[in-house]
Design a protein around this motif. Structure first.
Motif, PDB file in Angstrom:
ATOM      1  N   ASP A 265      -4.905  -2.547  -2.725  1.00 36.09           N
ATOM      2  CA  ASP A 265      -5.816  -3.495  -2.075  1.00 36.09           C
ATOM      3  C   ASP A 265      -5.808  -3.313  -0.561  1.00 36.09           C
ATOM      4  OD1 ASP A 265      -6.412  -4.483  -4.540  1.00 36.09           O
ATOM      5  OD2 ASP A 265      -5.235  -6.328  -4.348  1.00 36.09           O
ATOM      6  N   VAL A 266      -4.634  -3.021  -0.016  1.00 34.60           N
ATOM      7  CA  VAL A 266      -4.523  -2.828   1.431  1.00 34.60           C
ATOM      8  C   VAL A 266      -5.122  -1.488   1.843  1.00 34.60           C
ATOM      9  CG1 VAL A 266      -2.908  -2.522   3.351  1.00 34.60           C
ATOM     10  CG2 VAL A 266      -2.518  -4.337   1.660  1.00 34.60           C
ATOM     11  N   LEU A 267      -4.721  -0.420   1.160  1.00 35.00           N
ATOM     12  CA  LEU A 267      -5.179   0.916   1.545  1.00 35.00           C
ATOM     13  C   LEU A 267      -6.702   1.046   1.424  1.00 35.00           C
ATOM     14  CD1 LEU A 267      -2.408   3.218  -0.016  1.00 35.00           C
ATOM     15  CD2 LEU A 267      -2.633   2.459   2.357  1.00 35.00           C
ATOM     16  N   GLN A 268      -7.277   0.364   0.447  1.00 34.13           N
ATOM     17  CA  GLN A 268      -8.727   0.445   0.264  1.00 34.13           C
ATOM     18  C   GLN A 268      -9.501  -0.154   1.436  1.00 34.13           C
ATOM     19  OE1 GLN A 268      -9.346  -1.383  -3.564  1.00 34.13           O
ATOM     20  NE2 GLN A 268      -8.516   0.383  -4.666  1.00 34.13           N
ATOM     21  N   LYS A 269      -8.857  -1.003   2.201  1.00 29.13           N
ATOM     22  CA  LYS A 269      -9.502  -1.576   3.387  1.00 29.13           C
ATOM     23  C   LYS A 269      -9.489  -0.597   4.563  1.00 29.13           C
ATOM     24  CE  LYS A 269      -8.352  -6.359   2.130  1.00 29.13           C
ATOM     25  NZ  LYS A 269      -9.744  -6.784   1.873  1.00 29.13           N
ATOM     26  N   TRP A 270      -8.640   0.413   4.473  1.00 27.61           N
ATOM     27  CA  TRP A 270      -8.490   1.362   5.573  1.00 27.61           C
ATOM     28  C   TRP A 270      -9.076   2.739   5.269  1.00 27.61           C
ATOM     29  CZ3 TRP A 270      -2.508   0.343   6.033  1.00 27.61           C
ATOM     30  CH2 TRP A 270      -2.291  -0.950   6.535  1.00 27.61           C
ATOM     31  N   TYR A 271      -9.121   3.121   3.973  1.00 31.77           N
ATOM     32  CA  TYR A 271      -9.452   4.501   3.620  1.00 31.77           C
ATOM     33  C   TYR A 271     -10.485   4.573   2.504  1.00 31.77           C
ATOM     34  CZ  TYR A 271      -5.011   5.360   6.032  1.00 31.77           C
ATOM     35  OH  TYR A 271      -3.996   5.395   6.953  1.00 31.77           O
ATOM     36  N   THR A 272     -11.053   5.762   2.353  1.00 30.35           N
ATOM     37  CA  THR A 272     -11.918   6.037   1.213  1.00 30.35           C
ATOM     38  C   THR A 272     -11.059   6.125  -0.047  1.00 30.35           C
ATOM     39  OG1 THR A 272     -11.682   8.440   1.415  1.00 30.35           O
ATOM     40  CG2 THR A 272     -13.454   7.379   2.694  1.00 30.35           C
ATOM     41  N   ARG A 273     -11.708   6.107  -1.207  1.00 24.79           N
ATOM     42  CA  ARG A 273     -10.971   6.140  -2.469  1.00 24.79           C
ATOM     43  C   ARG A 273     -10.085   7.381  -2.572  1.00 24.79           C
ATOM     44  NH1 ARG A 273     -14.258   5.224  -7.927  1.00 24.79           N
ATOM     45  NH2 ARG A 273     -14.569   3.237  -6.836  1.00 24.79           N
ATOM     46  N   ALA A 274     -10.626   8.534  -2.186  1.00 22.56           N
ATOM     47  CA  ALA A 274      -9.835   9.778  -2.264  1.00 22.56           C
ATOM     48  C   ALA A 274      -8.635   9.723  -1.316  1.00 22.56           C
ATOM     49  CB  ALA A 274     -10.719  10.972  -1.925  1.00 22.56           C
ATOM     50  N   ASP A 275      -8.839   9.177  -0.130  1.00 22.28           N
ATOM     51  CA  ASP A 275      -7.750   9.098   0.856  1.00 22.28           C
ATOM     52  C   ASP A 275      -6.690   8.075   0.452  1.00 22.28           C
ATOM     53  OD1 ASP A 275      -8.810  11.077   2.416  1.00 22.28           O
ATOM     54  OD2 ASP A 275      -9.862   9.712   3.770  1.00 22.28           O
ATOM     55  N   VAL A 276      -7.114   7.015  -0.260  1.00 22.60           N
ATOM     56  CA  VAL A 276      -6.151   6.016  -0.750  1.00 22.60           C
ATOM     57  C   VAL A 276      -5.106   6.695  -1.630  1.00 22.60           C
ATOM     58  CG1 VAL A 276      -5.859   4.072  -2.348  1.00 22.60           C
ATOM     59  CG2 VAL A 276      -7.622   3.974  -0.582  1.00 22.60           C
ATOM     60  N   PHE A 277      -5.579   7.522  -2.561  1.00 27.33           N
ATOM     61  CA  PHE A 277      -4.656   8.215  -3.462  1.00 27.33           C
ATOM     62  C   PHE A 277      -3.699   9.106  -2.677  1.00 27.33           C
ATOM     63  CE2 PHE A 277      -3.529  11.959  -5.990  1.00 27.33           C
ATOM     64  CZ  PHE A 277      -2.909  11.345  -7.075  1.00 27.33           C
ATOM     65  N   GLN A 278      -4.214   9.869  -1.726  1.00 28.14           N
ATOM     66  CA  GLN A 278      -3.387  10.780  -0.938  1.00 28.14           C
ATOM     67  C   GLN A 278      -2.340  10.026  -0.122  1.00 28.14           C
ATOM     68  OE1 GLN A 278      -3.354  14.020  -1.151  1.00 28.14           O
ATOM     69  NE2 GLN A 278      -5.114  14.207  -2.512  1.00 28.14           N
ATOM     70  N   GLN A 279      -2.753   8.925   0.516  1.00 25.29           N
ATOM     71  CA  GLN A 279      -1.820   8.144   1.341  1.00 25.29           C
ATOM     72  C   GLN A 279      -0.728   7.521   0.484  1.00 25.29           C
ATOM     73  OE1 GLN A 279      -1.249   7.722   4.454  1.00 25.29           O
ATOM     74  NE2 GLN A 279      -3.016   8.629   5.456  1.00 25.29           N
ATOM     75  N   LYS A 280      -1.116   7.001  -0.682  1.00 25.21           N
ATOM     76  CA  LYS A 280      -0.119   6.384  -1.562  1.00 25.21           C
ATOM     77  C   LYS A 280       0.883   7.418  -2.055  1.00 25.21           C
ATOM     78  CE  LYS A 280       0.206   3.074  -5.366  1.00 25.21           C
ATOM     79  NZ  LYS A 280      -0.551   2.294  -6.377  1.00 25.21           N
ATOM     80  N   GLN A 281       0.400   8.606  -2.389  1.00 24.26           N
ATOM     81  CA  GLN A 281       1.305   9.669  -2.826  1.00 24.26           C
ATOM     82  C   GLN A 281       2.247  10.085  -1.715  1.00 24.26           C
ATOM     83  OE1 GLN A 281       0.776   9.178  -6.268  1.00 24.26           O
ATOM     84  NE2 GLN A 281       1.659  11.237  -6.107  1.00 24.26           N
ATOM     85  N   LEU A 282       1.726  10.150  -0.497  1.00 22.93           N
ATOM     86  CA  LEU A 282       2.566  10.530   0.633  1.00 22.93           C
ATOM     87  C   LEU A 282       3.655   9.485   0.870  1.00 22.93           C
ATOM     88  CD1 LEU A 282       3.263  12.405   2.950  1.00 22.93           C
ATOM     89  CD2 LEU A 282       1.486  11.285   4.329  1.00 22.93           C
ATOM     90  N   LEU A 283       3.301   8.207   0.796  1.00 24.93           N
ATOM     91  CA  LEU A 283       4.298   7.145   0.947  1.00 24.93           C
ATOM     92  C   LEU A 283       5.397   7.273  -0.112  1.00 24.93           C
ATOM     93  CD1 LEU A 283       2.051   4.017   1.680  1.00 24.93           C
ATOM     94  CD2 LEU A 283       3.424   5.306   3.327  1.00 24.93           C
ATOM     95  N   LYS A 284       5.007   7.550  -1.339  1.00 23.10           N
ATOM     96  CA  LYS A 284       5.991   7.710  -2.414  1.00 23.10           C
ATOM     97  C   LYS A 284       6.909   8.901  -2.149  1.00 23.10           C
ATOM     98  CE  LYS A 284       3.562   5.558  -6.312  1.00 23.10           C
ATOM     99  NZ  LYS A 284       3.003   5.765  -7.669  1.00 23.10           N
ATOM    100  N   GLU A 285       6.314  10.018  -1.716  1.00 25.25           N
ATOM    101  CA  GLU A 285       7.119  11.218  -1.448  1.00 25.25           C
ATOM    102  C   GLU A 285       8.132  10.973  -0.340  1.00 25.25           C
ATOM    103  OE1 GLU A 285       4.464  14.435  -0.646  1.00 25.25           O
ATOM    104  OE2 GLU A 285       3.432  14.254  -2.588  1.00 25.25           O
ATOM    105  N   ILE A 286       7.715  10.298   0.722  1.00 22.65           N
ATOM    106  CA  ILE A 286       8.633  10.014   1.826  1.00 22.65           C
ATOM    107  C   ILE A 286       9.751   9.093   1.365  1.00 22.65           C
ATOM    108  CG2 ILE A 286       8.847   8.934   4.101  1.00 22.65           C
ATOM    109  CD1 ILE A 286       5.900   9.757   4.586  1.00 22.65           C
ATOM    110  N   ALA A 287       9.394   8.071   0.574  1.00 24.49           N
ATOM    111  CA  ALA A 287      10.405   7.132   0.076  1.00 24.49           C
ATOM    112  C   ALA A 287      11.421   7.843  -0.808  1.00 24.49           C
ATOM    113  CB  ALA A 287       9.731   5.995  -0.685  1.00 24.49           C
ATOM    114  N   LEU A 288      10.951   8.684  -1.712  1.00 22.62           N
ATOM    115  CA  LEU A 288      11.846   9.391  -2.629  1.00 22.62           C
ATOM    116  C   LEU A 288      12.738  10.380  -1.884  1.00 22.62           C
ATOM    117  CD1 LEU A 288       9.385  10.005  -5.610  1.00 22.62           C
ATOM    118  CD2 LEU A 288      11.325   8.421  -5.557  1.00 22.62           C
TER     119      LEU A 288
END
Length: 358
Positions: A265-288
């Motif tokens: 819900d937050v990322l969709q306010k900042w990015y396009t649908r394709a970019d939302v997926f990429q940003q979320k994946q990047l956050l997960k990778e950094i966390a892991l």
């Protein structure tokens, strides 16, 4: 019972005649006990002093009943207080575990400075680490303010957003704000700001590069990703939430009035649908990656971390901090009839530790 594989959840227990309370993890302990039972495990809750007396609380129906308990194959350390980990009872418990060949994970709290130093040893994480140093007074503040428009001072052993200062250079002077207040103070010089700060600083602090974070309605947002160990040094994200700071505040911790939101819900306010997926994946990778690094660098076993990340106005992700005893309330609403993924992950890791010893 003696041959049954057993898990002890170690925490502070508030006891009275009516019932025992395990504080903020009370419901989480119920989930652990119920899910553990489906895997043939006996899960009980105890404290350091009670464990030394072979005493704990077992879930019977919907009630926690105090009584004799066996030694644990695995101890899950959920003590909330650093003071509890320095107490003689905890040190005696560690000695007992060595004698019994038992395992404990979440060995101890890791403070902010050592977390930063562990992460800093790995060059591929450098792009996501704000510049950080130990606070030594006026010299470090002048150096940081010369490099960055704003900086943060954070207690090395702090939690829940308490005791954080935001210091900013403005045309009028040095602006100082505290995380527990919506008001600010203005000083003509760095020296004057430091003089005002000194009486308020009673513990070691780190000084950190200020970040201009993405916001929602003017409120800074960060992300809490819960990471749990699966086996060896493999990790998975079991929960991810966004947290918006309350109005006029600069920290998003729930304890300071932050509001939970769904990451998408937050990322969709900042990015396009394709970019939302990429940003979320990047956050997960950094966390892991952060979780795996800390687990490999820190002494003792660690099975979970709460990794706080944020994205700045340029779209760059940053590691804000990592919590070794992450809150069990920073998860999206779930049904009380179900067991949340983080509880399942804890039990699964306990099983892994038992199987490795067998």
């Amino acid at each position: 019972m003696s041959n049954q594989r057993t898990i002890a959840v170690l925490t502070e227990i508030k006891e009275d005649r009516e019932r025992a309370s395990f504080g903020s993890i009370h419901l989480f302990c119920e989930e652990l006990a119920k899910y553990g039972e489906t895997h043939g495990l006996f899960v009980y809750v105890t404290s350091p002093s009670l464990y030394l007396q072979h005493t704990g609380y077992r879930l019977t129906g919907s009630e926690w009943i105090k009584g004799d308990v066996p030694r644990a194959n695995v101890v899950y350390n959920r003590l909330h207080s650093r003071k509890s980990e320095y107490a003689p009872a905890f040190q005696q418990l560690l000695a007992r575990l060595d004698e019994e060949d038992g395992a404990m994970f979440n060995r101890r709290f890791l403070h902010k400075w050592e977390v930063h130093r562990y992460l800093e040893r790995h060059e591929y994480l450098h792009p996501y680490l704000p510049k950080t140093a130990l606070w030594d007074g006026q010299d470090s503040l002048e150096a940081f303010l010369a490099a960055f428009p704003s900086v943060f001072l954070k207690p090395v052993h702090g939690s829940q957003g308490r005791g954080i200062f935001r210091i900013e250079c403005t045309d009028e002077g040095i602006c100082l704000r505290r995380s527990t207040s919506s008001s600010s103070a203005l000083y003509r010089s760095v020296a004057a700001a430091v003089s005002a700060l000194q009486p308020q600083i009673r513990t070691p602090m780190i000084i950190q590069q200020g970040l201009e974070l993405q916001t929602l309605d003017g409120r800074p947002v960060d992300f809490r990703l819960l990471c749990h160990r699966i086996r060896h040094n493999d990790w998975r994200v079991t929960s991810a939430v966004a947290r918006a700071a309350p109005p006029e505040q600069f920290v998003a911790n729930l304890a300071r009035g932050g509001v939970l939101m769904a990451v998408n819900d937050v990322l969709q306010k900042w990015y396009t649908r394709a970019d939302v997926f990429q940003q979320k994946q990047l956050l997960k990778e950094i966390a892991l990656e952060s979780a795996a690094v800390l687990a490999s660098e820190a002494e003792g076993l660690y099975g979970e971390f709460g990794v706080d990340l944020a994205i700045d106005v340029h779209g760059r992700p940053w590691i804000i901090e990592v919590n070794t005893k992450p809150s069990k309330q920073a998860e999206m609403t779930f049904s009380q009839q179900t067991v949340r993924p983080s509880a399942k992950a804890v039990i699964d890791y306990c099983l892994t530790l038992m199987e490795e010893k067998e």
